[in-house]
Design a protein around this motif. Structure first.
Motif, PDB file in Angstrom:
ATOM      1  N   ILE A  24      33.255  32.605  26.587  1.00 31.52           N
ATOM      2  CA  ILE A  24      34.548  33.253  26.327  1.00 31.52           C
ATOM      3  C   ILE A  24      35.027  33.994  27.574  1.00 31.52           C
ATOM      4  O   ILE A  24      36.204  33.936  27.947  1.00 31.52           O
ATOM      5  CB  ILE A  24      34.421  34.216  25.132  1.00 31.52           C
ATOM      6  N   GLY A  25      34.097  34.699  28.252  1.00 32.93           N
ATOM      7  CA  GLY A  25      34.450  35.430  29.466  1.00 32.93           C
ATOM      8  C   GLY A  25      34.951  34.525  30.573  1.00 32.93           C
ATOM      9  O   GLY A  25      35.777  34.950  31.398  1.00 32.93           O
ATOM     10  N   SER A  26      34.467  33.268  30.622  1.00 33.58           N
ATOM     11  CA  SER A  26      34.883  32.351  31.686  1.00 33.58           C
ATOM     12  C   SER A  26      36.335  31.898  31.528  1.00 33.58           C
ATOM     13  O   SER A  26      36.876  31.262  32.435  1.00 33.58           O
ATOM     14  CB  SER A  26      33.959  31.125  31.706  1.00 33.58           C
ATOM     15  N   PHE A  27      36.967  32.218  30.385  1.00 37.53           N
ATOM     16  CA  PHE A  27      38.369  31.845  30.169  1.00 37.53           C
ATOM     17  C   PHE A  27      39.314  33.035  30.315  1.00 37.53           C
ATOM     18  O   PHE A  27      40.521  32.874  30.149  1.00 37.53           O
ATOM     19  CB  PHE A  27      38.547  31.222  28.778  1.00 37.53           C
ATOM     20  N   ILE A  28      38.779  34.227  30.610  1.00 35.91           N
ATOM     21  CA  ILE A  28      39.639  35.396  30.800  1.00 35.91           C
ATOM     22  C   ILE A  28      40.223  35.340  32.207  1.00 35.91           C
ATOM     23  O   ILE A  28      39.481  35.402  33.199  1.00 35.91           O
ATOM     24  CB  ILE A  28      38.846  36.698  30.596  1.00 35.91           C
ATOM     25  N   PRO A  29      41.536  35.201  32.369  1.00 36.98           N
ATOM     26  CA  PRO A  29      42.116  34.996  33.709  1.00 36.98           C
ATOM     27  C   PRO A  29      42.095  36.268  34.545  1.00 36.98           C
ATOM     28  O   PRO A  29      42.125  37.381  34.030  1.00 36.98           O
ATOM     29  CB  PRO A  29      43.556  34.562  33.406  1.00 36.98           C
ATOM     30  N   LEU A  30      42.040  36.066  35.849  1.00 32.68           N
ATOM     31  CA  LEU A  30      42.125  37.181  36.790  1.00 32.68           C
ATOM     32  C   LEU A  30      43.574  37.657  36.835  1.00 32.68           C
ATOM     33  O   LEU A  30      44.480  36.864  37.054  1.00 32.68           O
ATOM     34  CB  LEU A  30      41.671  36.726  38.179  1.00 32.68           C
ATOM     35  N   PRO A  31      43.817  38.949  36.635  1.00 29.20           N
ATOM     36  CA  PRO A  31      45.206  39.446  36.600  1.00 29.20           C
ATOM     37  C   PRO A  31      45.937  39.194  37.916  1.00 29.20           C
ATOM     38  O   PRO A  31      45.380  39.374  38.997  1.00 29.20           O
ATOM     39  CB  PRO A  31      45.036  40.953  36.362  1.00 29.20           C
ATOM     40  N   GLY A  32      47.194  38.739  37.802  1.00 27.44           N
ATOM     41  CA  GLY A  32      48.032  38.554  38.970  1.00 27.44           C
ATOM     42  C   GLY A  32      47.869  37.228  39.678  1.00 27.44           C
ATOM     43  O   GLY A  32      48.396  37.048  40.783  1.00 27.44           O
ATOM     44  N   VAL A  33      47.150  36.259  39.074  1.00 29.58           N
ATOM     45  CA  VAL A  33      46.901  34.963  39.711  1.00 29.58           C
ATOM     46  C   VAL A  33      47.505  33.856  38.858  1.00 29.58           C
ATOM     47  O   VAL A  33      47.355  33.853  37.622  1.00 29.58           O
ATOM     48  CB  VAL A  33      45.381  34.716  39.896  1.00 29.58           C
ATOM     49  N   ASN A  34      48.201  32.913  39.508  1.00 31.81           N
ATOM     50  CA  ASN A  34      48.715  31.724  38.827  1.00 31.81           C
ATOM     51  C   ASN A  34      47.610  30.678  38.755  1.00 31.81           C
ATOM     52  O   ASN A  34      47.269  30.046  39.765  1.00 31.81           O
ATOM     53  CB  ASN A  34      49.928  31.158  39.570  1.00 31.81           C
ATOM     54  N   ALA A  35      47.046  30.511  37.575  1.00 31.86           N
ATOM     55  CA  ALA A  35      45.902  29.617  37.412  1.00 31.86           C
ATOM     56  C   ALA A  35      46.254  28.166  37.746  1.00 31.86           C
ATOM     57  O   ALA A  35      45.422  27.417  38.260  1.00 31.86           O
ATOM     58  CB  ALA A  35      45.368  29.709  35.987  1.00 31.86           C
ATOM     59  N   SER A  36      47.493  27.751  37.483  1.00 30.45           N
ATOM     60  CA  SER A  36      47.886  26.357  37.731  1.00 30.45           C
ATOM     61  C   SER A  36      47.838  26.019  39.213  1.00 30.45           C
ATOM     62  O   SER A  36      47.427  24.921  39.611  1.00 30.45           O
ATOM     63  CB  SER A  36      49.287  26.106  37.176  1.00 30.45           C
ATOM     64  N   ALA A  37      48.236  26.971  40.058  1.00 28.26           N
ATOM     65  CA  ALA A  37      48.209  26.737  41.504  1.00 28.26           C
ATOM     66  C   ALA A  37      46.779  26.637  42.011  1.00 28.26           C
ATOM     67  O   ALA A  37      46.472  25.822  42.887  1.00 28.26           O
ATOM     68  CB  ALA A  37      48.959  27.858  42.227  1.00 28.26           C
ATOM     69  N   VAL A  38      45.893  27.457  41.460  1.00 32.91           N
ATOM     70  CA  VAL A  38      44.491  27.418  41.878  1.00 32.91           C
ATOM     71  C   VAL A  38      43.826  26.142  41.389  1.00 32.91           C
ATOM     72  O   VAL A  38      43.036  25.520  42.100  1.00 32.91           O
ATOM     73  CB  VAL A  38      43.736  28.656  41.351  1.00 32.91           C
ATOM     74  N   LEU A  39      44.156  25.724  40.170  1.00 33.40           N
ATOM     75  CA  LEU A  39      43.574  24.503  39.615  1.00 33.40           C
ATOM     76  C   LEU A  39      43.922  23.296  40.463  1.00 33.40           C
ATOM     77  O   LEU A  39      43.110  22.375  40.625  1.00 33.40           O
ATOM     78  CB  LEU A  39      44.070  24.302  38.179  1.00 33.40           C
ATOM     79  N   HIS A  40      45.108  23.279  41.043  1.00 31.10           N
ATOM     80  CA  HIS A  40      45.534  22.177  41.916  1.00 31.10           C
ATOM     81  C   HIS A  40      44.610  22.066  43.131  1.00 31.10           C
ATOM     82  O   HIS A  40      44.397  20.977  43.663  1.00 31.10           O
ATOM     83  CB  HIS A  40      46.978  22.397  42.363  1.00 31.10           C
TER      84      HIS A  40
END
Length: 438
Positions: free
Chosen positions: A30-46
């Motif tokens: 569950i903790g591995s899905f908590i996003p880091l505040p202020g980061v666009n996850a889609s850009a990092v996933l790319h």
């Protein structure tokens, strides 16, 4: 609450440990899905799409936390790196070496030093990740960081370090109150979570005709063969016969007690390849998030590029080094010889003392050499097949070794616990019968 107390109160100690371990792994996922505040996850996933190299392996070990840029992105790896440093220092530093010999109290102090160093490494790695995210070029017009600046850097570093501290604490709780070794189980959970995606990727490549059905069958057969090889060598051992002084029985017959000293072929377990992978991941980690135009830096990083022969050679050397190093830490031939001497035991044809120490060193060196060859075949051969032969292995040999090794180790711990529980029950019944008859 009353139901839960009644339910857990009726469970045995082993069942409680298993449930605690499963609960801890669920919390970790569950903790591995908590996003880091202020980061666009889609850009990092790319950034991680199509990466089957070291960063892809790092992401697999973390259960996808890095590509999702969650608060657990650094995972347990700062702690593993700190453990490597402290173990190397313990072998070279006289003060740390003496501290290790103090027993449980010395071990607790070294563990405390390891935690402090892990936090320091997490701060450095967290800063490198955050700075790399801020310097990333926008992906489809979307920046990786929403509002870059000091406030974001401070909050993000605190979140990443806090995630690492939480994972360290969770691993220690699993080791103390659950079943198995906590750090290995967390890595195991991350790998298992990514396996279905790898299988789906292999099937999709076959469905569009990029790889043939024969190649898919070959990959499946190779993975099955690797698992069988791991299962065999992880259980393989060299047994040294130990004899004890003869005793005269009541009927005048001489009785000789004999037992065996088991020497495992792969005494270092999965920690040797894990340590080697952690060191090889660090340059790729830095290269991905901290871009540099310096020619010297790029040349040095080129030696650590996944799949190159320089990378394969360095990875092989590190696996061999940590296998021997971990074996030396785990098995002390001098201490074993002294224990045998104090118990009155001896190896047939070998004198107690110095000769026994030399004999044990020779046996352990030969068995470890076999174990090193086995580890190299399991961990390095899939890299060669993937990068130089073109076999689409979506999961590496190191990952398979960790999964199989953790499963076997956990099963062995459960069996040992059941055997100890059985003998404890027999002893208690015998004592009760004795008191009743008395």
């Amino acid at each position: 609450m009353k139901f839960l107390k009644r339910f857990f109160g009726n469970l045995g100690d082993l069942q409680k440990r298993i449930l605690f371990t499963l609960g801890a792994l669920i919390v970790y996922r569950i903790g591995s899905f908590i996003p880091l505040p202020g980061v666009n996850a889609s850009a990092v996933l790319h950034l991680f799409q199509g990466d089957n190299g070291m960063m892809g392996m790092f992401d697999m070990f973390s259960g996808g936390s890095l590509s999702r840029m969650s608060v657990l992105a650094l995972n347990i790896f700062p702690y593993i790196s700190a453990s490597i440093v402290l173990q190397l220092l313990s072998a070279t530093s006289k003060s740390l070496g003496e501290l290790r010999k103090e027993g449980e109290s010395g071990r607790m102090k070294i563990n405390q030093y390891t935690r402090y160093l892990a936090v320091l490494l997490a701060v450095v790695q967290g800063w490198a990740v955050i700075r790399g995210l801020e310097m990333m070029a926008p992906v489809n017009g979307v920046s990786a960081v929403v509002n870059p600046g000091f406030a974001f850097e401070l909050s993000a570093i605190i979140a990443l370090v806090g995630g690492t501290v939480f994972v360290m604490w969770l691993a220690e709780q699993i080791t103390a109150r659950g079943i198995g070794q906590g750090a290995s189980l967390l890595i195991f959970a991350g790998i298992i979570a990514e396996v279905p995606g790898g299988i789906a990727q292999l099937i999709s490549l076959g469905s569009v005709g990029q790889i043939s059905p024969a190649m898919i069958a070959l990959v499946v057969a190779f993975v099955v063969g690797i698992v069988a090889l791991i299962a065999f060598f992880e259980q393989a051992q060299r047994r040294i016969q130990i004899l004890y002084p003869r005793q005269v029985m009541a009927n005048g017959v001489m009785n000789t007690n004999a037992s065996y000293l088991p020497i495992k072929i792969n005494m270092s377990g999965v920690m040797g390849p894990v340590f080697a992978s952690s060191i090889m991941m660090l340059p790729a980690f830095i290269q991905r998030f901290v871009q540099s135009d310096n020619l010297t830096v790029q040349t040095i990083m080129g030696f650590f590029t996944y799949g190159t022969w320089s990378y394969i050679i360095m990875f092989t050397v590190l696996i061999a080094f940590f296998a021997y190093f971990q074996t030396a830490v785990i098995f002390n031939s001098e201490e074993t010889s002294n224990n045998l001497k104090n118990a009155g035991g001896y190896i047939p044809g070998v004198r107690p003392g110095e000769q026994t120490i030399k004999y044990l060193d020779n046996v352990v060196s030969r068995t470890t050499a076999i174990g090193v060859v086995y580890l190299i075949v399991v961990c390095v051969l899939p890299i060669i097949l993937n990068t130089h032969v073109g076999m689409p292995l979506t999961i590496g040999g190191t990952s398979v070794l960790i999964v199989a090794g953790v499963v076997l180790d956990t099963v062995n711990q459960v069996q040992s616990y059941l055997v100890a529980k059985h003998y404890s029950g027999v002893v208690n019944k015998t004592q009760k019968k004795g008191r009743f008859r008395g």
